[in-house]
Design an enzyme around this catalytic site. Structure first.
Site, PDB file in Angstrom:
ATOM      1  N   SER A  82       0.747  -1.148   0.035  1.00  0.00           N
ATOM      2  CA  SER A  82      -0.180  -0.060  -0.004  1.00  0.00           C
ATOM      3  C   SER A  82       0.928   1.204  -0.068  1.00  0.00           C
ATOM      4  O   SER A  82       2.150   1.071   0.168  1.00  0.00           O
ATOM      5  CB  SER A  82      -0.865   0.060   1.264  1.00  0.00           C
ATOM      6  OG  SER A  82      -0.056  -0.336   2.469  1.00  0.00           O
ATOM      7  N   LEU A  83       0.530   2.417  -0.213  1.00  0.00           N
ATOM      8  CA  LEU A  83       0.999   3.577  -0.412  1.00  0.00           C
ATOM      9  C   LEU A  83       0.935   4.354   1.013  1.00  0.00           C
ATOM     10  O   LEU A  83       0.024   4.242   1.670  1.00  0.00           O
ATOM     11  CB  LEU A  83       0.590   4.541  -1.358  1.00  0.00           C
ATOM     12  CG  LEU A  83       0.669   3.826  -2.706  1.00  0.00           C
ATOM     13  CD1 LEU A  83       0.012   4.956  -3.696  1.00  0.00           C
ATOM     14  CD2 LEU A  83       2.177   3.704  -3.375  1.00  0.00           C
ATOM     15  N   GLU A 113      -0.550  11.003 -10.710  1.00  0.00           N
ATOM     16  CA  GLU A 113      -1.543  10.272 -11.347  1.00  0.00           C
ATOM     17  C   GLU A 113      -2.996  10.637 -10.341  1.00  0.00           C
ATOM     18  O   GLU A 113      -2.881  10.871  -9.159  1.00  0.00           O
ATOM     19  CB  GLU A 113      -1.479   8.978 -11.415  1.00  0.00           C
ATOM     20  CG  GLU A 113      -0.473   8.325 -12.419  1.00  0.00           C
ATOM     21  CD  GLU A 113      -0.412   6.792 -12.451  1.00  0.00           C
ATOM     22  OE1 GLU A 113      -0.416   6.209 -11.334  1.00  0.00           O
ATOM     23  OE2 GLU A 113      -0.165   6.378 -13.537  1.00  0.00           O
ATOM     24  N   LYS A 115      -5.731   9.411  -7.937  1.00  0.00           N
ATOM     25  CA  LYS A 115      -6.018   8.288  -7.042  1.00  0.00           C
ATOM     26  C   LYS A 115      -7.576   8.026  -7.067  1.00  0.00           C
ATOM     27  O   LYS A 115      -8.292   8.518  -6.461  1.00  0.00           O
ATOM     28  CB  LYS A 115      -5.534   8.632  -5.607  1.00  0.00           C
ATOM     29  CG  LYS A 115      -5.448   7.017  -4.788  1.00  0.00           C
ATOM     30  CD  LYS A 115      -4.778   7.480  -3.415  1.00  0.00           C
ATOM     31  CE  LYS A 115      -4.523   6.238  -2.721  1.00  0.00           C
ATOM     32  NZ  LYS A 115      -5.765   5.203  -2.736  1.00  0.00           N
ATOM     33  N   ARG A 136      -6.507  -7.462  -3.968  1.00  0.00           N
ATOM     34  CA  ARG A 136      -5.254  -7.522  -3.223  1.00  0.00           C
ATOM     35  C   ARG A 136      -5.256  -8.292  -2.103  1.00  0.00           C
ATOM     36  O   ARG A 136      -4.049  -8.638  -1.510  1.00  0.00           O
ATOM     37  CB  ARG A 136      -5.249  -5.996  -2.775  1.00  0.00           C
ATOM     38  CG  ARG A 136      -4.172  -5.403  -2.054  1.00  0.00           C
ATOM     39  CD  ARG A 136      -4.181  -4.020  -1.693  1.00  0.00           C
ATOM     40  NE  ARG A 136      -3.031  -3.646  -0.898  1.00  0.00           N
ATOM     41  CZ  ARG A 136      -3.087  -3.771   0.466  1.00  0.00           C
ATOM     42  NH1 ARG A 136      -4.077  -4.382   0.932  1.00  0.00           N
ATOM     43  NH2 ARG A 136      -1.815  -3.476   1.133  1.00  0.00           N
ATOM     44  N   LYS A 311      -3.629  12.726  -0.536  1.00  0.00           N
ATOM     45  CA  LYS A 311      -5.022  12.431  -0.369  1.00  0.00           C
ATOM     46  C   LYS A 311      -5.977  13.758   0.017  1.00  0.00           C
ATOM     47  O   LYS A 311      -5.212  14.534   0.585  1.00  0.00           O
ATOM     48  CB  LYS A 311      -5.538  11.378   0.588  1.00  0.00           C
ATOM     49  CG  LYS A 311      -5.184  10.061   0.159  1.00  0.00           C
ATOM     50  CD  LYS A 311      -6.072   9.039   1.071  1.00  0.00           C
ATOM     51  CE  LYS A 311      -6.047   7.455   0.662  1.00  0.00           C
ATOM     52  NZ  LYS A 311      -6.749   6.867   1.574  1.00  0.00           N
ATOM     53  N   CYS A 402     -40.714  15.064  27.643  1.00  0.00           N
ATOM     54  CA  CYS A 402     -39.390  15.728  27.632  1.00  0.00           C
ATOM     55  C   CYS A 402     -38.274  14.821  28.303  1.00  0.00           C
ATOM     56  O   CYS A 402     -38.580  14.378  29.543  1.00  0.00           O
ATOM     57  CB  CYS A 402     -39.329  16.958  28.386  1.00  0.00           C
ATOM     58  SG  CYS A 402     -37.664  17.816  28.761  1.00  0.00           S
ATOM     59  N   CYS A 405     -36.779  16.315  31.768  1.00  0.00           N
ATOM     60  CA  CYS A 405     -37.911  16.769  32.768  1.00  0.00           C
ATOM     61  C   CYS A 405     -39.046  15.730  32.911  1.00  0.00           C
ATOM     62  O   CYS A 405     -39.724  15.693  33.886  1.00  0.00           O
ATOM     63  CB  CYS A 405     -38.303  18.505  32.952  1.00  0.00           C
ATOM     64  SG  CYS A 405     -39.274  18.616  31.602  1.00  0.00           S
ATOM     65  N   CYS A 425     -37.044  23.078  33.306  1.00  0.00           N
ATOM     66  CA  CYS A 425     -36.573  21.877  32.842  1.00  0.00           C
ATOM     67  C   CYS A 425     -35.037  21.864  32.972  1.00  0.00           C
ATOM     68  O   CYS A 425     -34.345  22.879  32.626  1.00  0.00           O
ATOM     69  CB  CYS A 425     -37.029  21.684  31.418  1.00  0.00           C
ATOM     70  SG  CYS A 425     -36.129  20.451  30.578  1.00  0.00           S
TER      71      CYS A 425
END
Length: 661
Positions: A82-83, A113, A115, A136, A311, A402, A405, A425
């Site tokens: 992987s890179l 290029e 990706k 892969r 990236k 609620c 409360c 509340c």
DNA sequence: CCGCCTCGAGTTCT
DNA sequence: CTCGAGGCGG
């Protein structure tokens, strides 16, 4: 601490589900196959040992466990590495510098290029004939997907004039954006789950058991490297030329240069351009072009030193809704919030995402357990875009009471929102106190979320005035509070008594009265008493104050409870007056200024104040009326808007020069 | 009454 | 940052 078998089984199931999700849905596994197998075996053993905990929804019971039976393992002749990833210019500069140092050459040739977001694939040609295609996998061993790859039109079955023996060509299998849309439309019409993105669709299409299905998917392929075999080309660009002669497609975006600056510029420009391309890209790949130089640089254990992925931060992420809870804001509005499995998106880990209101939930069809797609594009706030896969069973219903409360909630006929109308509340009290103490308001140092929570929970604070009756002993009893922190908070409270009237007004939280209106009102009336006694007519004579705002202010100050609060605050010695506006000069008289980006050594609020001291008006948004925009580094959409409208743009230096500094 | 310019309010994470 | 809505000029 030892876990009970039941807990251990539950934990393993959860973990395996997570890794299945990474593997199947995101095609981005965290664990190697071996590591995954170990987990899986452990769970199987435990379930065999304790059959009372066996459940049908365990990953061990589901069909199609991760190790895919129908695709034979293939060992890559050379490992598929992987890179290294980088997300900023600094990292790329560091990479370039290191290469230059090892090569003893600072102007080496590079190739850039796109990706493309897809699935990498290794194609083995023996004497020019395609023999095996492998995914892969973990890098060393992949899955044999030959039958399906033969169905991809972009991939030649025979290479004319290829070298004798084995040649491993590597590249990316992907799907165009419009093809994903068409595929998903078809999936929907056939009651099949939709794919979250082009990458998943490509991975899913490649893993079909029936290659006839793969053949119907318009998969594409481009070459990006080779694994094994005699390659006579002297450089990567020449190798790609050869591949094109053989009938392969190269990366649709390419650049060859020895200038790092040119690459960085390309990266910046491409950030926007890539959106208009037919395929999804998550960045660029930079490679050292010359093969001899590549050999000098060599590899690390994980990745080649002669290449780096540059990236863009991912803007979308797929995750699971664990829970939907209802938060109550300071005004009593009840907002549904999705708690999701933490996921990385645009450089941060997201664990909560607002759903705004119940119309939004209905529109999206979100349920607990669903897989959803989150976005954080250009914005700060994560947003639920859509449901990727409906897995939840029960619809989300608005709460009857609620959550804070327990009182019944209220819904206005023609409004989308649900409200808690109980003024005492706890959630609302917390919200009001937090707003009062916040930076733009009374700016009480040492008063954060957790402290307010505890103060209200313990009954120490119910209203603004209570804050100033807190003593050392109250604070010492708080969690993690000793002498130092207690004293700091008391100092912070004392300091806040001196704030100008404009801050206090904003802190009170009057409906429709924000920071700006507070400032205008404070400047016009000077004292709180003058403002309290103003009629609605007088209030409306103030610019930017109309019928709605004036009524809201009037009502607030004629509520007995609010008046009592104000008298209590007066007794604690709070400042109720607004200092005269400082005028340093009038050079900016009649100008409207907007600040954007991060200025050095000055916050935006301070810069705005400075501009106002010189007679300017400041605003948060750019329009045709804006005189000029001061753009510091990391300026965003406001700069773009200024360019569109042809508004003058100044650097911070030019701005200071204008003020004679 | 419409459209533009603003502001207010809610929201997340480091 | 965005959405919704108040203020106000045309």
């Amino acid at each position: 601490m030892a876990f009970s078998p039941a807990e251990e089984i539950a934990r393993l199931r959860k973990e395996i589900d997570f890794h299945n999700h990474r593997y199947y849905d995101l095609d981005d596994p965290v664990l190697s196959d071996t590591q995954y197998d170990q987990l899986y075996q452990k769970l199987k053993e435990l379930e065999a040992q304790y059959p009372q905990y066996a459940q049908t929804d365990s990953p061990t019971q589901k069909i199609g466990g991760r190790a895919s039976a129908s695709f034979a393992p293939v060992r890559h002749a050379a490992p598929m590495m992987s890179l290294d990833n980088s997300y900023n210019e600094e990292d790329v500069r560091a990479w370039h510098e290191r290469c230059a140092k090892i090569l003893n050459d600072s102007s080496f040739d590079m190739v850039l290029e796109a990706k493309i977001d897809g699935v990498s694939c290794s194609l083995s040609y023996t004497d020019g004939q395609l023999t095996t295609a492998a995914s892969r996998g973990d890098g060393k061993t992949g899955e044999d997907v030959t039958a399906n790859v033969l169905a991809i039109k972009d991939i030649p079955h025979h290479l004319d004039g290829a070298p004798k023996g084995l040649l491993e060509i590597r590249g990316e299998i992907y799907l165009d954006k419009k093809d994903l849309a068409a595929l998903n439309a078809k999936q929907t019409s056939q009651n099949q789950p939709v794919f979250a993105n082009t990458r998943n669709a490509a991975a899913g299409s490649l893993r079909q058991k029936d290659s006839a299905v793969t053949a119907q998917r318009p998969l594409k392929f481009f070459v990006h490297s080779f694994g094994f075999g005699e390659v006579t080309a002297p450089s990567f660009s020449r190798f790609i030329q050869n591949c094109v002669c053989w009938g392969f497609t190269a990366s649709p975006v390419r650049l060859q240069t020895s200038s790092l600056e040119e690459i960085l510029k390309f990266y910046r420009d491409f950030a926007e351009q890539r959106r208009n391309l037919p395929f999804d890209t998550d960045g660029l790949v930079i490679k050292v072009n010359n093969f001899a130089q590549q050999r000098i640089l060599g590899n690390t254990a994980k990745s080649p030193r002669w290449a780096i992925a540059f990236k863009y931060p991912a803007e979308q992420a797929t995750t699971t809704v664990n829970h939907i809870l209802f938060s109550v804001g300071r005004s009593g509005v009840i907002t549904p919030v999705a708690q999701v499995e933490p996921v990385s998106c645009a450089g941060v880990i997201i664990s909560n995402a607002t759903l705004h209101n119940f119309d939004e939930i209905r529109r999206l069809g979100v349920r607990v357990g669903d897989k959803i797609i989150l976005e954080r594009a250009g914005e700060v706030i994560p947003k639920v875009i859509k449901v990727a896969e409906h897995l939840g069973k029960e619809d989300v219903l608005p709460p009857q009471t609620c959550p804070s409360c327990g009182r019944p909630v209220y819904k206005a006929e023609d409004e989308v929102g649900y409200y808690c109308v109980n003024p005492s509340c706890p959630a609302q009290i917390k919200g009001r106190i937090l707003h009062y103490a916040s930076r733009g308001a009374m700016d009480i140092e040492g008063m954060g979320d957790a402290v307010v929570d505890e103060l209200v929970e313990r009954g120490f604070v119910n209203n603004f005035a209570d804050l100033y009756n807190l003593n050392f002993f109250h604070l010492l009893s708080l969690e993690n509070f000793k002498e130092k922190k207690s004293q700091n908070l008391l100092d912070g409270l004392e300091e806040s008594k001196k704030r100008p009237l404009s801050r206090l007004l904003f802190a009170l939280g009057i409906a429709f009265v924000g920071a700006k209106t507070s400032e205008v009102l404070a400047d016009r009336f000077h004292t709180l008493d003058d403002l309290m006694n103003a009629s609605t007519e007088t209030l409306q004579s103030v610019p930017d104050v109309g019928a709605v705002v004036s009524q809201s202010v009037y009502d607030f100050f004629h509520d007995p409870a609010a008046r009592e609060q104000i008298e209590l605050l007066r007794q604690t010695g709070l400042n109720f007056t607004q200092p005269e506006k400082q005028i340093s000069s009038r050079v900016l008289e009649g100008k409207t200024v907007v600040f954007t980006g991060e200025m050095e050594g000055m916050t935006r609020t301070q810069a705005e104040q400075l501009a106002r001291e010189h007679g300017a008006k400041t605003s948060g948004s750019v329009s045709a009326k804006t005189s000029f925009v001061v753009a510091a580094k990391a300026a965003g959409s406001k700069l773009k808007k200024a360019n569109e409208l042809g508004v003058k743009i100044l650097t911070p230096e030019e701005f200071f020069h204008l003020l004679g500094r």
